[in-house]
Design a protein around this motif. Structure first.
Motif, PDB file in Angstrom:
ATOM      1  N   ILE A  56       0.875  -1.170   0.000  1.00  0.00           N
ATOM      2  CA  ILE A  56       0.000   0.000   0.000  1.00  0.00           C
ATOM      3  C   ILE A  56       0.909   1.216   0.000  1.00  0.00           C
ATOM      4  CG2 ILE A  56      -1.831   1.238   1.212  1.00  0.00           C
ATOM      5  CD1 ILE A  56      -2.360  -1.582   2.605  1.00  0.00           C
ATOM      6  N   VAL A  57       0.811   2.037  -1.055  1.00  0.00           N
ATOM      7  CA  VAL A  57       1.747   3.152  -1.223  1.00  0.00           C
ATOM      8  C   VAL A  57       1.000   4.443  -1.527  1.00  0.00           C
ATOM      9  CG1 VAL A  57       3.523   1.555  -2.065  1.00  0.00           C
ATOM     10  CG2 VAL A  57       2.120   2.789  -3.714  1.00  0.00           C
ATOM     11  N   ARG A  58       1.712   5.549  -1.392  1.00  0.00           N
ATOM     12  CA  ARG A  58       1.162   6.859  -1.747  1.00  0.00           C
ATOM     13  C   ARG A  58       0.840   6.889  -3.243  1.00  0.00           C
ATOM     14  NH1 ARG A  58       2.864  11.245   1.670  1.00  0.00           N
ATOM     15  NH2 ARG A  58       4.090  10.475   3.420  1.00  0.00           N
ATOM     16  N   MET A  59      -0.211   7.602  -3.618  1.00  0.00           N
ATOM     17  CA  MET A  59      -0.583   7.700  -5.032  1.00  0.00           C
ATOM     18  C   MET A  59       0.552   8.290  -5.870  1.00  0.00           C
ATOM     19  SD  MET A  59      -3.586   6.402  -5.533  1.00  0.00           S
ATOM     20  CE  MET A  59      -4.308   7.110  -6.996  1.00  0.00           C
ATOM     21  N   ASN A  60       1.257   9.274  -5.323  1.00  0.00           N
ATOM     22  CA  ASN A  60       2.316   9.908  -6.103  1.00  0.00           C
ATOM     23  C   ASN A  60       3.565   9.043  -6.215  1.00  0.00           C
ATOM     24  OD1 ASN A  60       3.225  10.239  -3.483  1.00  0.00           O
ATOM     25  ND2 ASN A  60       3.856  12.354  -3.759  1.00  0.00           N
ATOM     26  N   LYS A  61       3.555   7.863  -5.606  1.00  0.00           N
ATOM     27  CA  LYS A  61       4.680   6.930  -5.712  1.00  0.00           C
ATOM     28  C   LYS A  61       4.350   5.752  -6.628  1.00  0.00           C
ATOM     29  CE  LYS A  61       7.781   8.756  -2.971  1.00  0.00           C
ATOM     30  NZ  LYS A  61       9.162   8.949  -3.398  1.00  0.00           N
ATOM     31  N   THR A  62       3.223   5.826  -7.330  1.00  0.00           N
ATOM     32  CA  THR A  62       2.805   4.724  -8.202  1.00  0.00           C
ATOM     33  C   THR A  62       3.838   4.451  -9.293  1.00  0.00           C
ATOM     34  OG1 THR A  62       0.479   5.184  -7.779  1.00  0.00           O
ATOM     35  CG2 THR A  62       0.975   3.910  -9.749  1.00  0.00           C
ATOM     36  N   SER A  63       4.260   5.475 -10.005  1.00  0.00           N
ATOM     37  CA  SER A  63       5.232   5.277 -11.096  1.00  0.00           C
ATOM     38  C   SER A  63       6.568   4.764 -10.579  1.00  0.00           C
ATOM     39  CB  SER A  63       5.437   6.575 -11.872  1.00  0.00           C
ATOM     40  OG  SER A  63       4.265   6.918 -12.558  1.00  0.00           O
ATOM     41  N   ALA A  64       7.028   5.318  -9.467  1.00  0.00           N
ATOM     42  CA  ALA A  64       8.301   4.867  -8.887  1.00  0.00           C
ATOM     43  C   ALA A  64       8.209   3.411  -8.451  1.00  0.00           C
ATOM     44  CB  ALA A  64       8.687   5.759  -7.707  1.00  0.00           C
ATOM     45  N   THR A  65       7.053   3.016  -7.923  1.00  0.00           N
ATOM     46  CA  THR A  65       6.870   1.634  -7.489  1.00  0.00           C
ATOM     47  C   THR A  65       6.841   0.693  -8.689  1.00  0.00           C
ATOM     48  OG1 THR A  65       5.637   2.394  -5.552  1.00  0.00           O
ATOM     49  CG2 THR A  65       5.391   0.079  -6.161  1.00  0.00           C
TER      50      THR A  65
ATOM     51  N   ASP B  52       4.239   6.526   4.603  1.00  0.00           N
ATOM     52  CA  ASP B  52       4.994   5.978   3.476  1.00  0.00           C
ATOM     53  C   ASP B  52       4.448   4.645   2.977  1.00  0.00           C
ATOM     54  OD1 ASP B  52       6.641   8.165   3.480  1.00  0.00           O
ATOM     55  OD2 ASP B  52       8.326   7.158   4.429  1.00  0.00           O
ATOM     56  N   GLY B  53       3.521   4.053   3.693  1.00  0.00           N
ATOM     57  CA  GLY B  53       2.884   2.839   3.207  1.00  0.00           C
ATOM     58  C   GLY B  53       3.098   1.647   4.104  1.00  0.00           C
ATOM     59  N   LYS B  54       2.658   0.503   3.593  1.00  0.00           N
ATOM     60  CA  LYS B  54       2.735  -0.755   4.333  1.00  0.00           C
ATOM     61  C   LYS B  54       2.948  -1.875   3.338  1.00  0.00           C
ATOM     62  CE  LYS B  54       1.203  -0.688   8.107  1.00  0.00           C
ATOM     63  NZ  LYS B  54       1.786  -0.168   9.286  1.00  0.00           N
ATOM     64  N   ILE B  55       3.768  -2.856   3.728  1.00  0.00           N
ATOM     65  CA  ILE B  55       3.998  -4.042   2.907  1.00  0.00           C
ATOM     66  C   ILE B  55       3.598  -5.251   3.739  1.00  0.00           C
ATOM     67  CG2 ILE B  55       5.685  -5.435   1.655  1.00  0.00           C
ATOM     68  CD1 ILE B  55       7.375  -2.826   1.402  1.00  0.00           C
ATOM     69  N   ILE B  56       2.790  -6.113   3.154  1.00  0.00           N
ATOM     70  CA  ILE B  56       2.317  -7.318   3.828  1.00  0.00           C
ATOM     71  C   ILE B  56       2.726  -8.504   2.965  1.00  0.00           C
ATOM     72  CG2 ILE B  56       0.272  -8.544   4.667  1.00  0.00           C
ATOM     73  CD1 ILE B  56      -0.987  -5.520   4.458  1.00  0.00           C
ATOM     74  N   VAL B  57       3.356  -9.489   3.574  1.00  0.00           N
ATOM     75  CA  VAL B  57       3.762 -10.700   2.861  1.00  0.00           C
ATOM     76  C   VAL B  57       2.978 -11.868   3.449  1.00  0.00           C
ATOM     77  CG1 VAL B  57       5.682 -12.197   2.234  1.00  0.00           C
ATOM     78  CG2 VAL B  57       6.060  -9.728   2.474  1.00  0.00           C
ATOM     79  N   MET B  58       2.317 -12.619   2.567  1.00  0.00           N
ATOM     80  CA  MET B  58       1.473 -13.726   3.012  1.00  0.00           C
ATOM     81  C   MET B  58       1.793 -14.987   2.219  1.00  0.00           C
ATOM     82  SD  MET B  58      -2.196 -11.770   3.257  1.00  0.00           S
ATOM     83  CE  MET B  58      -2.213 -11.433   1.509  1.00  0.00           C
ATOM     84  N   PRO B  59       1.696 -16.142   2.868  1.00  0.00           N
ATOM     85  CA  PRO B  59       1.885 -17.388   2.113  1.00  0.00           C
ATOM     86  C   PRO B  59       0.750 -17.586   1.113  1.00  0.00           C
ATOM     87  CG  PRO B  59       1.215 -17.856   4.375  1.00  0.00           C
ATOM     88  CD  PRO B  59       1.399 -16.372   4.265  1.00  0.00           C
ATOM     89  N   MET B  60       1.083 -18.173  -0.007  1.00  0.00           N
ATOM     90  CA  MET B  60       0.103 -18.412  -1.067  1.00  0.00           C
ATOM     91  C   MET B  60      -0.057 -19.922  -1.203  1.00  0.00           C
ATOM     92  SD  MET B  60      -1.293 -17.237  -4.320  1.00  0.00           S
ATOM     93  CE  MET B  60      -1.110 -15.641  -3.731  1.00  0.00           C
ATOM     94  N   LEU B  61      -1.278 -20.396  -1.128  1.00  0.00           N
ATOM     95  CA  LEU B  61      -1.520 -21.834  -1.221  1.00  0.00           C
ATOM     96  C   LEU B  61      -1.357 -22.350  -2.638  1.00  0.00           C
ATOM     97  CD1 LEU B  61      -4.611 -22.183   1.136  1.00  0.00           C
ATOM     98  CD2 LEU B  61      -2.212 -22.727   1.625  1.00  0.00           C
TER      99      LEU B  61
END
Length: 135
Positions: free
Chosen positions: A7-16, A111-120
């Protein structure tokens, strides 16, 4: 396999997007979302962010202060961008670091949040490939 939500700032979309491509991410999805994080309780940081947001709004926006106060006190939601990425386990640290580098600011908040989850499982619709092969 892991799923990474960023989850990031809208103005960081291109950089991401650029950071993900440079990190070798095969594909990702992005959504416009609304949300807010933990409220900041440091009055100096709040005042600094309010002043910066008021400067961006300009004097000709009569409701600007009310809207900005609503953002800062948690009554309103901020527009954000949500990236979803499917990744092989060994690629996750590199991808997370790329997202962090692209989104870290000097603002001390938001500045946002990063979540890492296992994928079945994952299945590629076109070919029927499943699991790691589908990523």
């Amino acid at each position: 396999m892991q799923e990474i939500l960023a989850i990031v700032r809208m103005n960081k979309t291109s950089a991401t997007k650029k950071a993900l491509v440079e990190a070798g991410v095969a594909g990702f999805t992005a959504f416009k979302v609304m949300g807010r994080g933990r409220l900041v309780d440091d009055p100096a940081v709040v005042a600094e962010r309010k002043a910066a947001m008021m400067a961006m709004a300009g004097a000709d926006e009569p409701d600007a202060e009310m809207l900005i106060d609503g953002f800062l006190d948690g009554h309103r939601l901020f527009p954000r961008r949500l990236f979803t990425i499917l990744a092989h386990d060994e690629d996750v640290p590199r991808i997370v670091e790329a997202i962090m580098q692209a989104n870290r600011t000097e603002h001390k908040v938001g500045d946002g949040k990063i979540i890492v989850m296992p994928m079945l499982d994952a299945i590629r619709v076109r070919t029927g490939e499943a699991g790691e092969d589908a990523v």
